[in-house]
Scaffold this active site. Structure first.
Site, PDB file in Angstrom:
ATOM      1  N   HIS A  74      38.499  35.276  32.830  1.00 41.57           N
ATOM      2  CA  HIS A  74      39.856  34.733  32.847  1.00 41.57           C
ATOM      3  C   HIS A  74      40.653  35.204  34.060  1.00 41.57           C
ATOM      4  CE1 HIS A  74      40.900  38.598  30.752  1.00 41.57           C
ATOM      5  NE2 HIS A  74      42.016  38.458  31.429  1.00 41.57           N
ATOM      6  N   ASP A 123      25.791  51.775  38.010  1.00 44.26           N
ATOM      7  CA  ASP A 123      24.709  51.222  37.207  1.00 44.26           C
ATOM      8  C   ASP A 123      25.234  50.824  35.837  1.00 44.26           C
ATOM      9  OD1 ASP A 123      22.656  51.499  39.101  1.00 44.26           O
ATOM     10  OD2 ASP A 123      22.327  53.598  38.542  1.00 44.26           O
ATOM     11  N   SER A 189      42.765  43.838  33.425  1.00 44.71           N
ATOM     12  CA  SER A 189      41.750  42.890  32.973  1.00 44.71           C
ATOM     13  C   SER A 189      40.550  42.923  33.902  1.00 44.71           C
ATOM     14  CB  SER A 189      42.316  41.466  32.943  1.00 44.71           C
ATOM     15  OG  SER A 189      42.942  41.189  31.732  1.00 44.71           O
TER      16      SER A 189
END
Length: 278
Positions: A74, A123, A189
């Site tokens: 998003h 990782d 986000s």
């Protein structure tokens, strides 16, 4: 920030998440860590965090290869000026974004940069995350919200693996975690959930309720272990077999989320540099 035309590739492009409301709890895109602490030092976690600006959207990402960052789907609009800066300080220089690849169903996106990062990459966590595991959230939301010049981090404890969270996408499978020593508030986000210095999740949503002090005290993360094949296919990253099995899936509507006690913002900044209260 460099102006760049970039391409978006996906099997399906869904609308960006928007705020949703429901009794007891609502989840909306997560955006800044408040009352948290600076991401500092030379380490994989500080070197691999990414500040993203695409169109009018500001988000966080994580470098998982020298040219690929992972973030939330998003965060990616259809077009706009696109730039990314790698590292935990605003002293890092922006570079253009070449392309973004959107996951067809999950709130994940891969962002390609034209220049190889000279800093560390992270990782993927080598096991499926289980309830009770502890990690750290990191993000750039404080830059937009409070003018902080350093990325922020807080502590997260995973509570459940859930589905049917009151949100725009009730089919999403997410890791639900309570946030302490900071809280998620609007730009985080797409930011990382680190466990043992490895990437275990990508931030998709956080609490958004009537009491502002409760906002950002719970975060929902996309479990990257469950999408390792997709990540490896597009980035070429070698990912070792993931240990264990996903935790039991809990219906978050039938079993509502517990929201921790309020964590009001008490941090401050001097000259734009964040000073947490812990």
């Amino acid at each position: 920030m460099s102006s760049a035309s970039f391409t978006t590739k996906a099997l399906s492009v869904l609308a960006a998440l928007t705020a949703a409301s429901a009794p007891l709890v609502a989840a909306s895109p997560a955006h800044a860590l408040a009352n948290a602490r600076n991401v500092t030092g030379s380490s994989t976690t500080s070197d691999s965090i990414v500040r993203l600006h695409i169109g009018n959207t500001a988000c966080t990402g994580t470098m998982i290869t020298p040219t690929w960052a992972i973030t939330a789907r998003h965060c990616i609009p259809e077009d706009g000026i696109a730039g990314a800066a790698i590292g935990s300080s605003t002293l890092s220089q922006f570079q253009q974004v070449s392309q973004a690849i959107l996951h067809p169903t999950a709130d994940l996106a891969l962002v390609e940069l034209p220049n190889q990062a000279s800093s560390n990459t992270v990782d993927l966590y080598g096991a499926h995350v289980q309830p009770g595991e502890n990690g750290q959230a990191a993000g750039w939301g404080g830059y937009s919200a409070f003018g902080q010049n350093v990325a922020q981090q807080a502590d997260v404890q995973i509570q459940r693996r859930v589905v049917n969270v009151p949100s725009p996408d009730r089919t999403a499978v997410l890791l639900e975690g309570t946030v302490s020593n900071g809280r998620l508030v609007p730009g985080d986000s797409g930011g990382p959930l680190y466990i043992n210095g490895q990437l275990a999740g990508v931030l998709s949503m956080s609490t958004d309720v009537e009491n502002d002090a409760l906002d950002g005290t719970v975060g929902w993360y996309i479990p990257v272990a469950e999408h390792a094949e997709w990540i490896a296919y597009y980035t070429g990253k070698h990912i070792a077999p993931i240990a264990g099995a996903p935790a039991e899936l809990v219906d978050a509507t039938a079993n509502p989320t517990f929201i921790p006690a309020p964590q009001p913002f008490t941090g401050s900044s001097i000259g734009g540099w964040a000073l947490g209260s812990s």
